[in-house]
Each structure stands twice: as C-alpha cells, then as structure tokens.
Enzyme design. Structure first.
Site, PDB file in Angstrom:
ATOM      1  N   LYS A 114       0.874  -1.264   0.178  1.00  0.00           N
ATOM      2  CA  LYS A 114      -0.197  -0.068  -0.117  1.00  0.00           C
ATOM      3  C   LYS A 114       0.743   1.703  -0.436  1.00  0.00           C
ATOM      4  O   LYS A 114       0.178   2.261  -0.743  1.00  0.00           O
ATOM      5  CB  LYS A 114      -1.063  -0.095   1.055  1.00  0.00           C
ATOM      6  CG  LYS A 114      -1.907  -0.920   0.724  1.00  0.00           C
ATOM      7  CD  LYS A 114      -3.173  -0.290   2.281  1.00  0.00           C
ATOM      8  CE  LYS A 114      -4.940  -1.633   1.742  1.00  0.00           C
ATOM      9  NZ  LYS A 114      -5.321  -1.664   2.502  1.00  0.00           N
ATOM     10  N   LYS A 198      -3.925 -10.980  -7.176  1.00  0.00           N
ATOM     11  CA  LYS A 198      -5.315 -12.157  -6.601  1.00  0.00           C
ATOM     12  C   LYS A 198      -6.555 -11.048  -6.773  1.00  0.00           C
ATOM     13  O   LYS A 198      -5.962  -9.601  -7.293  1.00  0.00           O
ATOM     14  CB  LYS A 198      -5.264 -11.481  -4.792  1.00  0.00           C
ATOM     15  CG  LYS A 198      -5.465 -10.414  -4.323  1.00  0.00           C
ATOM     16  CD  LYS A 198      -5.869 -10.383  -2.588  1.00  0.00           C
ATOM     17  CE  LYS A 198      -5.675  -8.997  -2.256  1.00  0.00           C
ATOM     18  NZ  LYS A 198      -5.858  -9.117  -0.735  1.00  0.00           N
ATOM     19  N   LYS A 201     -10.840  -5.603  -4.794  1.00  0.00           N
ATOM     20  CA  LYS A 201     -11.908  -5.310  -3.905  1.00  0.00           C
ATOM     21  C   LYS A 201     -11.866  -4.252  -4.893  1.00  0.00           C
ATOM     22  O   LYS A 201     -12.612  -3.258  -4.789  1.00  0.00           O
ATOM     23  CB  LYS A 201     -12.039  -5.262  -2.493  1.00  0.00           C
ATOM     24  CG  LYS A 201     -13.310  -6.142  -2.057  1.00  0.00           C
ATOM     25  CD  LYS A 201     -13.494  -5.788  -0.707  1.00  0.00           C
ATOM     26  CE  LYS A 201     -12.771  -6.239   0.550  1.00  0.00           C
ATOM     27  NZ  LYS A 201     -13.101  -5.985   1.498  1.00  0.00           N
TER      28      LYS A 201
HETATM   29  P1  TYM Z   1     -10.292  -8.403   3.383  1.00  0.00           P
HETATM   30  O1  TYM Z   1     -12.242  -7.398   4.015  1.00  0.00           O
HETATM   31  O2  TYM Z   1      -9.677  -8.059   2.564  1.00  0.00           O
HETATM   32  O3  TYM Z   1     -10.938  -9.488   2.729  1.00  0.00           O
HETATM   33  C1  TYM Z   1     -12.162 -10.054   3.487  1.00  0.00           C
HETATM   34  C2  TYM Z   1     -11.533 -11.597   3.236  1.00  0.00           C
HETATM   35  O4  TYM Z   1     -11.245 -12.348   2.416  1.00  0.00           O
HETATM   36  C3  TYM Z   1     -10.036 -12.390   1.934  1.00  0.00           C
HETATM   37  N1  TYM Z   1      -9.744 -12.632   0.967  1.00  0.00           N
HETATM   38  C4  TYM Z   1      -9.625 -13.246  -0.256  1.00  0.00           C
HETATM   39  N2  TYM Z   1      -9.291 -14.657  -0.239  1.00  0.00           N
HETATM   40  C5  TYM Z   1      -9.508 -15.590  -1.715  1.00  0.00           C
HETATM   41  N3  TYM Z   1      -8.920 -15.298  -2.216  1.00  0.00           N
HETATM   42  C6  TYM Z   1      -9.014 -13.370  -3.224  1.00  0.00           C
HETATM   43  N4  TYM Z   1      -8.655 -13.175  -3.843  1.00  0.00           N
HETATM   44  C7  TYM Z   1      -9.226 -12.970  -1.381  1.00  0.00           C
HETATM   45  N5  TYM Z   1      -9.181 -11.315  -1.165  1.00  0.00           N
HETATM   46  C8  TYM Z   1      -9.119 -11.526  -0.279  1.00  0.00           C
HETATM   47  C9  TYM Z   1      -9.369 -11.774   2.873  1.00  0.00           C
HETATM   48  O5  TYM Z   1      -7.988 -12.750   2.973  1.00  0.00           O
HETATM   49  C10 TYM Z   1      -9.778 -11.878   3.831  1.00  0.00           C
HETATM   50  O6  TYM Z   1     -10.082 -13.275   5.034  1.00  0.00           O
HETATM   51  N6  TYM Z   1      -7.532  -7.612   7.336  1.00  0.00           N
HETATM   52  C11 TYM Z   1      -8.604  -8.009   6.818  1.00  0.00           C
HETATM   53  C12 TYM Z   1     -10.201  -7.752   7.429  1.00  0.00           C
HETATM   54  C13 TYM Z   1     -10.094  -7.774   9.087  1.00  0.00           C
HETATM   55  C14 TYM Z   1      -9.621  -9.115   9.780  1.00  0.00           C
HETATM   56  C15 TYM Z   1      -9.724  -8.704  11.025  1.00  0.00           C
HETATM   57  C16 TYM Z   1     -10.202 -10.471   8.937  1.00  0.00           C
HETATM   58  C17 TYM Z   1     -10.122  -7.223  10.169  1.00  0.00           C
HETATM   59  N7  TYM Z   1      -9.424  -7.664  11.378  1.00  0.00           N
HETATM   60  C18 TYM Z   1     -10.056  -9.878  12.139  1.00  0.00           C
HETATM   61  C19 TYM Z   1     -10.143 -12.020   9.966  1.00  0.00           C
HETATM   62  C20 TYM Z   1      -9.429 -11.129  11.669  1.00  0.00           C
HETATM   63  C21 TYM Z   1      -9.086  -7.862   5.018  1.00  0.00           C
HETATM   64  O7  TYM Z   1      -8.626  -6.692   4.952  1.00  0.00           O
HETATM   65  O8  TYM Z   1      -9.550  -8.758   4.685  1.00  0.00           O
END
Ligand code: TYM
Length: 333
Positions: A114, A198, A201
């Site tokens: 980032k 990957k 969003k």
């Molecule tokens: P976030 O919001 O980016 O994504 C949510 C979940 O989706 C998974 N993910 C994917 N899995 C497979 N292929 C992909 N292309 C892909 N893109 C996203 C992410 O790995 C995630 O599990 N930091 C976290 C949010 C968070 C969190 C937490 C997660 C904040 N506190 C505590 C677990 C526990 C995040 O940005 O996820």
C-alpha cells in the site's frame, strides 16, 4: 451439543465483495458456525485506513452485514456486529501498539504494497502502519482459536500470534493463541483480467472480479472477457496455464467437484464452452444470495437490530478480556 472452539473473522466494508472474498473466507464462516462459537465482524475502523466517502462508507458497512447474512451466516448461530460499535477493539489496539516493535509493522506485505513507491513525507498514513495491531485486537478480544481467512491475511495472523505470546509471557496467560484457517484450493482466487494478481475489491477494472451482486449479464460478460492462456485445452496446470487454472478453481469450488472431474467433462471441448458453463454456474449459485440480499435491503431496521444485538453479545466477551488485560497490566479499574 456444546460448540467447541471460538472462530473470529472480519471483512472490510470497502469496494465490492466478490467471489474471492466468498470462497476464501465467507463460505468458511458459514460452515464453521454450526460447530464453533462464532463471531463475525464488519471491520469499519480498518476501512478508514484509506480515505472513504462518508455516504459510500455508510452504505458499504451495511452492505457487508447484509451480505454476511445473505451468504448464510445465521445470527442465531453467530455473533454478527460492526467493529466500531464495540469500543474495546480500539482500546485493546492502543495497548497492543505500545508492545509492537515498529519493524514488525513495517515488514508487513500489505503495508509494503500500500505504500510502495511513496516516500514517508508524501503522506503514508499511520493507520495503514498500525492496521495489523487493530486486527490483532479484534481477534484476541474473543479468545479466538480459529481465524478463517484468505492467504493474504495469514501474515497478519502470525503477527497476532506473536503479540499474544508476548503478552502472555510478560503478564501470564491472558489470550488464546489463534491459528489461521485457510482453505487450500480457494485461499487465493486470482483476478479474471490478470491471473498473476489476486482478485481484489480495489482493482482498477471491474473486469477483475465477479461481485456477489453482479447481474447475470455482467457475469456472462466478465467471464467471456476473462484472460485465458495459449492453447485450447481446459487443463489444470498453475504454472503453464495460470488463467484457466484459476477459472477451474472457481468452477470446482462452486460445483463442489474436483479439478480432475472438470478436466474430464471438458476434455474434448474448448475454452468458449467451458466459460459459458462457468458463467451459468455462477449465475445459478449467486442467485439465492442475491435474492436474500434484496429481501434484507427492504428491512434495514431488522438488520440494524441484528447488529446492535450482536454488539451487545460481543461486548460481554470483549469487556471481560479487556478487563483482564488492564488488571494484569496494573491499570486502576
Ligand atoms: P478483506 O476485507 O480484504 O477480505 C476479506 C476476506 O476475504 C479474503 N480474500 C480472498 N480470499 C481468496 N482470494 C482472494 N482473491 C481474496 N481477497 C480477499 C481475505 O483474505 C479475507 O479473509 N484485514 C482483513 C479484515 C480483518 C480481519 C480481522 C480478518 C480485520 N480484522 C480479524 C480476520 C480477523 C481484510 O482486509 O480482509
């Protein structure tokens, strides 16, 4: 039956939730909730580490909550809430920040990505650096055993484990040390327009992903436009055929059928036929989620009640953990 372990996870209300989020994370949330104590959070404080337009941020936060439920998270089985409704998260994050070496934060891949190409003076925000400490607080407050996530979050879970162990060894056992729960085949769904990155969003083009709320025509158009590899055989080979292998992984996950089975079906068929079938499969599988989502949008009051109720339940657990933390550290409580 007594539920066994505690599961916690979260999704940020930024951009459009896509099939990568679903296959990598949300589908596991749904499966795990029946046999584990489960807590699922819409992590709005994390989303503001990049600037948000207030109206969109507000909409997206409710959207993630409604999609959780539309995808099958049952508020009777799981606690569902919005992170900022439980102030314990930011309070524990502050405490954990005071124990976190700066170097540990700076070496996080997500931080590096980032902030790539920008010097610190150009305005890298402190929130992006401290992001993993808030994530650790989210997880540790619930004495979490299992964190279902996609592969990109595994480093953050390792970081959380490091902080839990550090606190426990300094003050005595206070936190459970959590483990990442990663589904091998769907841990990293790649972009449709570029199989070397990957699915994301925040991708510049919406042709990168299939949104959970995409219409049948959008799905057909995006799958038709998806990158393929040279040759014309539908074969799973991540090195020689990364784009087709990604599409096979998506097909396989939604059809709940192994890669080999899909290769067999398409042995004498071409990419065009495979892509057509994949689009129709996605339309069919996303339809019930979209229907349920539509129903929920008509009843936002009920959704808010679920979220307020979830926050009340979550705070019973998080306040207990936070009190223990503060007591052990010598805070006057
Ligand atoms: P976030 O919001 O980016 O994504 C949510 C979940 O989706 C998974 N993910 C994917 N899995 C497979 N292929 C992909 N292309 C892909 N893109 C996203 C992410 O790995 C995630 O599990 N930091 C976290 C949010 C968070 C969190 C937490 C997660 C904040 N506190 C505590 C677990 C526990 C995040 O940005 O996820």
């Amino acid at each position: 039956m007594k539920k066994k372990q505690t599961v916690f996870s979260g999704v940020q209300p930024t951009g459009v939730l896509h099939i990568g989020n679903y296959l990598g994370a949300i589908r596991q949330f749904v499966d795990l909730q029946y046999t584990n104590e489960s807590v699922f959070c819409v992590v709005d404080h994390h989303a503001i580490t990049v600037p948000q337009v207030p109206e969109e941020f507000h909409e997206n936060t409710l959207k993630v909550a409604m999609l959780y439920i539309a995808c099958g998270i049952d508020p009777k089985e799981s606690i569902v809430f919005i992170q900022s409704h439980s102030t314990e998260h930011t309070e524990l994050a502050w405490i954990l920040n005071t124990m976190t070496p700066l170097g540990e934060l700076e070496r996080m891949t997500q931080f590096k990505e980032k902030t790539e190409g920008r010097t610190k003076k150009e305005g890298v925000l402190a929130g992006i650096l401290n992001y993993p400490t808030l994530m650790a607080a989210d997880i540790l407050l619930y004495q979490t055993d299992i964190v279902p996530v996609g592969e990109d979050q595994v480093q953050h879970i390792e970081f959380t484990r490091m902080l839990a162990e550090k606190f426990n060894s300094r003050y005595g056992r206070t936190f459970s040390v959590p483990e990442a729960y990663v589904q091998r085949d769907t841990a990293r769904i790649m972009g449709l327009d570029d199989a070397s990155k990957k699915m994301s969003k925040s991708a510049p083009s919406s042709n990168n992903y299939i949104g959970l709320l995409d219409s049948p025509n959008e799905i057909r158009q995006k799958i038709a436009a998806a990158a393929t590899d040279s040759g014309k055989e539908v074969q799973y080979n991540k090195i020689k055929k990364p784009a087709i292998s990604n599409l096979i992984e998506i097909y396989s996950a939604f059809a709940e059928s192994p890669h080999s089975e899909i290769e067999k079906i398409y042995k004498d068929k071409n990419y065009y036929e495979f892509k057509n079938d994949l689009a129709e499969l996605l339309i069919k599988k996303l339809a019930p989620i979209q229907e349920k989502y539509k129903e929920l949008t008509k009843n936002k009051k009920q959704v808010l009640e679920i979220l307020y109720g979830g926050s009340r339940k979550s705070r019973i657990i998080s306040q207990t953990t936070l009190s223990q933390v503060k007591e052990k550290m010598g805070y006057v409580i």
